[in-house]
Design a protein around this motif. Sequence first.
Motif, mmCIF file in Angstrom:
data_model
loop_
_atom_site.group_PDB
_atom_site.id
_atom_site.type_symbol
_atom_site.label_atom_id
_atom_site.label_comp_id
_atom_site.label_asym_id
_atom_site.label_seq_id
_atom_site.Cartn_x
_atom_site.Cartn_y
_atom_site.Cartn_z
ATOM 1 N N ALA A 82 0.841 -1.206 0.000
ATOM 2 C CA ALA A 82 0.000 0.000 0.000
ATOM 3 C C ALA A 82 0.874 1.254 0.000
ATOM 4 C CB ALA A 82 -0.917 -0.004 1.214
ATOM 5 N N GLN A 83 1.966 1.215 0.727
ATOM 6 C CA GLN A 83 2.828 2.391 0.810
ATOM 7 C C GLN A 83 3.687 2.588 -0.427
ATOM 8 O OE1 GLN A 83 2.509 4.858 2.760
ATOM 9 N NE2 GLN A 83 0.911 3.705 3.818
ATOM 10 N N SER A 84 4.061 1.483 -1.097
ATOM 11 C CA SER A 84 5.018 1.622 -2.199
ATOM 12 C C SER A 84 4.370 1.669 -3.586
ATOM 13 C CB SER A 84 6.038 0.486 -2.159
ATOM 14 O OG SER A 84 5.361 -0.742 -2.297
ATOM 15 N N THR A 85 3.114 1.271 -3.716
ATOM 16 C CA THR A 85 2.497 1.235 -5.054
ATOM 17 C C THR A 85 1.985 2.622 -5.450
ATOM 18 O OG1 THR A 85 1.802 -1.045 -4.708
ATOM 19 C CG2 THR A 85 0.691 0.153 -6.470
ATOM 20 N N PRO A 86 2.489 3.179 -6.556
ATOM 21 C CA PRO A 86 1.970 4.469 -6.989
ATOM 22 C C PRO A 86 0.512 4.348 -7.445
ATOM 23 C CG PRO A 86 4.066 3.975 -8.050
ATOM 24 C CD PRO A 86 3.585 2.711 -7.414
#
Length: 220
Positions: free
Chosen positions: A173-177
């Motif tokens: 969730a934090q890393s997917t643009p």
Amino acid sequence: MAPSRKFFVGGNWKMNGKKQNLGELIGTLNAAKVPADTEVVCAPPTAYIDFARQKLDPKIAVAAQNCYKVTNGDFTGEISPGMIKDCRATWVVLGHSERRHVFGESNEPIGQKVARALTKVIVDNVKDWSKVILAYKPVWAIGTGKTATPQQAQEVQEKLRGWLKSNVSEAVAQSTPIIYGGSVTGATCKELAGQPDVDGFLVGGASLKPKFMDIINAKQ
Ligand code: PGA
């Protein structure tokens, strides 16, 4: 925006342009400076993937606008992920609403294409999201001149990130643009880019104009 997420701007040329005017657009893009923290990708019509990749400066990546799920075979009119790669294009747009509405694509074949486009990455490790960018594209905003407000885009994209957190993982969730698409223009891009869950854009009409550079620089 979390530091791990690069700002991403895609230009979806759809079924527009000929070598001459696309060549002029490419000349403008090549001459312009792309911010170091921004990834720019142009998606030409299939017939011009090779042309665009040959002419575009390497600072701009090339995407196909669609692909089929198998490597090769008797599938008239289709192109495979391997062919896209062979032309040195490194991305593919999948599941665009125009594919769904005009050509009747549904979720299942789109999912299969995503798996195939990512080949080993997703086949061997379905948890590897590092090559995936999600786009929120409200259909009422596509090609209509009606951009979602920054608040509308933020609200939906925050929910999408929440969905990733609950259904995949916090790290994904934090890393997917998560990018926004739908009538983005030079005038609307800055405020949208200021939203914490808007990590870039997929741009249609405005990507065919020199003003696309303003959108590339929306975060600056
Ligand atoms: P638009 O198209 O920017 O012309 O609305 C966006 C898209 O469909 O990729």
